[in-house]
Design an enzyme around this catalytic site. Structure first.
Site, PDB file in Angstrom:
ATOM      1  N   SER A 135       0.855  -1.177   0.000  1.00 34.89           N
ATOM      2  CA  SER A 135       0.000   0.000   0.000  1.00 34.89           C
ATOM      3  C   SER A 135       0.896   1.234   0.000  1.00 34.89           C
ATOM      4  CB  SER A 135      -0.882  -0.044   1.256  1.00 34.89           C
ATOM      5  OG  SER A 135      -1.667   1.110   1.365  1.00 34.89           O
ATOM      6  N   LYS A 161      -0.876  -0.872  -4.492  1.00 33.14           N
ATOM      7  CA  LYS A 161      -2.116  -0.153  -4.160  1.00 33.14           C
ATOM      8  C   LYS A 161      -1.759   1.293  -3.892  1.00 33.14           C
ATOM      9  CE  LYS A 161      -4.753  -0.048   0.122  1.00 33.14           C
ATOM     10  NZ  LYS A 161      -5.491  -0.866   1.112  1.00 33.14           N
ATOM     11  N   LEU A 162      -2.398   2.205  -4.628  1.00 32.18           N
ATOM     12  CA  LEU A 162      -2.156   3.630  -4.415  1.00 32.18           C
ATOM     13  C   LEU A 162      -3.284   4.200  -3.572  1.00 32.18           C
ATOM     14  CD1 LEU A 162      -1.195   4.786  -8.045  1.00 32.18           C
ATOM     15  CD2 LEU A 162       0.325   3.934  -6.227  1.00 32.18           C
ATOM     16  N   LYS A 163      -2.916   4.948  -2.553  1.00 29.20           N
ATOM     17  CA  LYS A 163      -3.912   5.689  -1.799  1.00 29.20           C
ATOM     18  C   LYS A 163      -4.317   6.891  -2.647  1.00 29.20           C
ATOM     19  CE  LYS A 163      -4.144   3.452   2.145  1.00 29.20           C
ATOM     20  NZ  LYS A 163      -5.424   2.933   2.672  1.00 29.20           N
ATOM     21  N   ASP A 189      -7.141   2.963  -3.314  1.00 28.45           N
ATOM     22  CA  ASP A 189      -7.919   2.968  -2.067  1.00 28.45           C
ATOM     23  C   ASP A 189      -8.213   4.409  -1.675  1.00 28.45           C
ATOM     24  OD1 ASP A 189      -9.077   2.517   0.395  1.00 28.45           O
ATOM     25  OD2 ASP A 189      -7.316   1.587   1.308  1.00 28.45           O
ATOM     26  N   ASN A 191     -10.351   5.316   0.990  1.00 22.05           N
ATOM     27  CA  ASN A 191     -10.703   5.498   2.405  1.00 22.05           C
ATOM     28  C   ASN A 191     -11.839   6.500   2.589  1.00 22.05           C
ATOM     29  OD1 ASN A 191      -7.369   4.859   2.883  1.00 22.05           O
ATOM     30  ND2 ASN A 191      -8.853   3.739   4.106  1.00 22.05           N
ATOM     31  N   GLU A 214     -11.102   0.730  -3.960  1.00 22.92           N
ATOM     32  CA  GLU A 214     -11.450   0.358  -2.585  1.00 22.92           C
ATOM     33  C   GLU A 214     -12.133   1.521  -1.861  1.00 22.92           C
ATOM     34  OE1 GLU A 214      -7.989  -1.153  -0.576  1.00 22.92           O
ATOM     35  OE2 GLU A 214      -8.935  -1.182   1.395  1.00 22.92           O
ATOM     36  N   ASP A 239     -13.924  -2.031   2.190  1.00 19.03           N
ATOM     37  CA  ASP A 239     -13.060  -2.231   3.349  1.00 19.03           C
ATOM     38  C   ASP A 239     -13.864  -1.797   4.577  1.00 19.03           C
ATOM     39  OD1 ASP A 239     -11.205  -1.925   5.406  1.00 19.03           O
ATOM     40  OD2 ASP A 239      -9.744  -0.768   4.266  1.00 19.03           O
ATOM     41  N   LYS A 263     -10.149  -7.584   6.923  1.00 18.25           N
ATOM     42  CA  LYS A 263      -9.196  -7.264   7.984  1.00 18.25           C
ATOM     43  C   LYS A 263      -9.743  -7.873   9.271  1.00 18.25           C
ATOM     44  CE  LYS A 263      -7.684  -2.787   6.131  1.00 18.25           C
ATOM     45  NZ  LYS A 263      -7.867  -1.322   6.267  1.00 18.25           N
ATOM     46  N   GLY A 291      -4.467  -4.680   5.557  1.00 25.34           N
ATOM     47  CA  GLY A 291      -3.486  -4.507   6.627  1.00 25.34           C
ATOM     48  C   GLY A 291      -3.774  -3.244   7.420  1.00 25.34           C
TER      49      GLY A 291
HETATM   50  O1  OSB Z   1      -7.572   1.367   4.195  1.00 21.67           O
HETATM   51  O2  OSB Z   1      -6.329  -0.330   3.952  1.00 21.67           O
HETATM   52  C1  OSB Z   1      -6.579   0.741   4.517  1.00 21.67           C
HETATM   53  C2  OSB Z   1      -3.776   1.523   6.953  1.00 21.67           C
HETATM   54  C3  OSB Z   1      -4.469   2.129   7.964  1.00 21.67           C
HETATM   55  C4  OSB Z   1      -5.816   2.321   7.825  1.00 21.67           C
HETATM   56  C5  OSB Z   1      -6.466   1.901   6.675  1.00 21.67           C
HETATM   57  C6  OSB Z   1      -5.776   1.261   5.671  1.00 21.67           C
HETATM   58  C7  OSB Z   1      -4.393   1.108   5.801  1.00 21.67           C
HETATM   59  C8  OSB Z   1      -3.538   0.508   4.783  1.00 21.67           C
HETATM   60  C9  OSB Z   1      -2.299  -0.148   5.287  1.00 21.67           C
HETATM   61  O3  OSB Z   1      -3.741   0.595   3.598  1.00 21.67           O
HETATM   62  C10 OSB Z   1      -1.880  -1.345   4.524  1.00 21.67           C
HETATM   63  C11 OSB Z   1      -0.890  -2.184   5.294  1.00 21.67           C
HETATM   64  O4  OSB Z   1      -0.973  -2.349   6.533  1.00 21.67           O
HETATM   65  O5  OSB Z   1      -0.004  -2.739   4.620  1.00 21.67           O
HETATM   66 MG    MG Z   2      -8.649   0.352   2.765  1.00 18.73          MG
END
Ligand code: OSB
Ligand code: MG
Length: 373
Positions: A135, A161-163, A189, A191, A214, A239, A263, A291
């Site tokens: 990520s 995976k790009l935020k 992702d 969020n 995501e 997620d 998760k 994760g």
């Molecule tokens: O949305 O997947 C998520 C970390 C903290 C909170 C939300 C997310 C994440 C990550 C971390 O993307 C991924 C990782 O632990 O490798």
């Molecule tokens: Mg996520």
């Protein structure tokens, strides 16, 4: 099995680089570890709640508080206790899934160590290694992002995976796709950073052959995700919205997702995570393991979970050094883009006492006798 003592230990680990998402920037990872002591074994759990309540309503101080007041006492009073009994035993407390997950994980670990069974075998997983994705946080510039991705690919990561967030979506995705080609397994992702009014902008991501988008919308917006799914071609993965096997089944029935990120912490534990795996498998919905910047303890459990058969996409199960220069366990290392599934009893890894002592910020211990008194 009878629990003699439960130890709640707060630690704080520095991150190798700051991790920025649409929710904020993290510089260190505070974590809450649970240690369950029985006559025969020590079991370890890790609570994935963050320092603030930005990803979910749970946060670390709150998780420790609800454990101390409401969750640890009934666990200490139960005799005998098994991992499968933990969720029913704690069902009188609403929500707090991350806190409950950490306690159940520790009990499951103690139980499996006592039986000499690995987490993977206990969950029913057969694979001996799992493909590793990474990520990648939001950066100050596109060239900086492209360099970071190049570095992860050189290390062997099999999926990127790009935020994303409004203002950091189409351009970085285009740049990474153009630089690394159409073979790259690429996903994004958000969020929860978008609304349905952004559907046209999100549809522009369709041009880049992403594996999935995501959690673009709010946690409780299943109908919005279903409506968005009808307006874009990129598969939607949930997620934050998936907090239980029931909510996964609802999301699937509504057409709100075509893929699910599992998760264990978010859904109340590894046992519920496996139920979600099973519900999705029965509906033809692929899953992957998310994760939460876990230490080696949570990472070990996630690698075991990701070895189940319907985890058909690479997960956010990276090597320890993705986040930590020094992990609290023997580090997980990338081998040919994969992580090996631990084979020892329980999680198959333990905290290294010297490292653990160095990162511990507080310890709170409750024993059966204190509790009885
Ligand atoms: O949305 O997947 C998520 C970390 C903290 C909170 C939300 C997310 C994440 C990550 C971390 O993307 C991924 C990782 O632990 O490798
Ligand atoms: Mg996520």
């Amino acid at each position: 099995m009878r629990i003699e003592r439960i130890t709640l230990r707060r630690i704080s680990l520095p991150l190798v680089t700051p991790f920025r998402t649409s929710l904020g920037t993290e510089h260190e990872r505070p974590a809450l570890l649970v240690q369950v002591t029985t006559a025969d074994a020590e079991g370890w759990g890790e609570c994935v709640a963050g320092a603030d309540a930005s990803y979910s309503s749970e946060y670390l101080e709150g998780a420790e508080d609800v454990m101390r007041r409401h969750l640890v006492p009934p666990l200490l009073a139960a005799d005998p206790v098994t991992a499968h009994a933990v969720a029913p035993l704690l069902a009188g407390v609403r929500g707090h899934r991350m806190a409950k997950a950490a306690l159940e994980m520790a009990v499951l670990d103690a139980e499996l160590r006592t039986r000499g069974t690995s987490f993977a075998a206990g969950l029913g997983a057969l694979a001996d290694r799992v493909p590793s994705g990474v990520s990648v946080g939001i950066m100050d510039s596109v060239p900086e992002l492209v360099d970071a991705v190049a570095d992860y690919l050189a290390q062997g990561y099999l999926r990127i995976k790009l935020k994303i967030e409004p203002g950091w979506d189409v351009e970085p995705v285009r740049a990474v796709r153009e630089r690394f080609g159409e073979e790259l397994l690429l996903q994004v992702d958000a969020n929860t950073a978008y609304t349905l009014a952004d559907a046209r902008r999100l549809a522009r991501l369709d041009a880049f052959d992403l594996l999935l988008l995501e959690q673009p919308l709010d946690e409780d917006d299943l109908r919005g995700h279903a409506a968005l799914a009808r307006r874009i071609r990129t598969p939607i993965c949930l997620d934050e919205s998936v907090v239980s096997a029931r909510s996964a089944a609802d999301a699937i029935a509504l057409g709100a997702c075509q893929i699910v990120n599992i998760k264990p912490g978010r859904v109340g534990g590894y046992l519920e995570a496996r139920r979600i795996h099973d519900v999705c498998a029965a509906s033809g919905i692929p899953v992957w393991c998310g994760g939460m910047l876990e230490t080696g303890l949570g990472r070990a459990g996630n690698v075991a979970l990701a070895a189940l058969p319907n985890f058909t996409l690479p997960g956010d199960v990276s090597a320890s050094d993705r986040f930590y220069a020094t992990d609290i366990t023997e580090p997980f290392v990338l081998q040919d883009g994969h992580l090996a599934v631990p084979t020892g009893p329980g999680l198959g890894v333990e905290p290294l006492p010297g490292v653990l002592a160095g990162v511990t910020t507080s310890v709170h211990e409750v024993s059966r006798r204190d509790h009885d008194a």
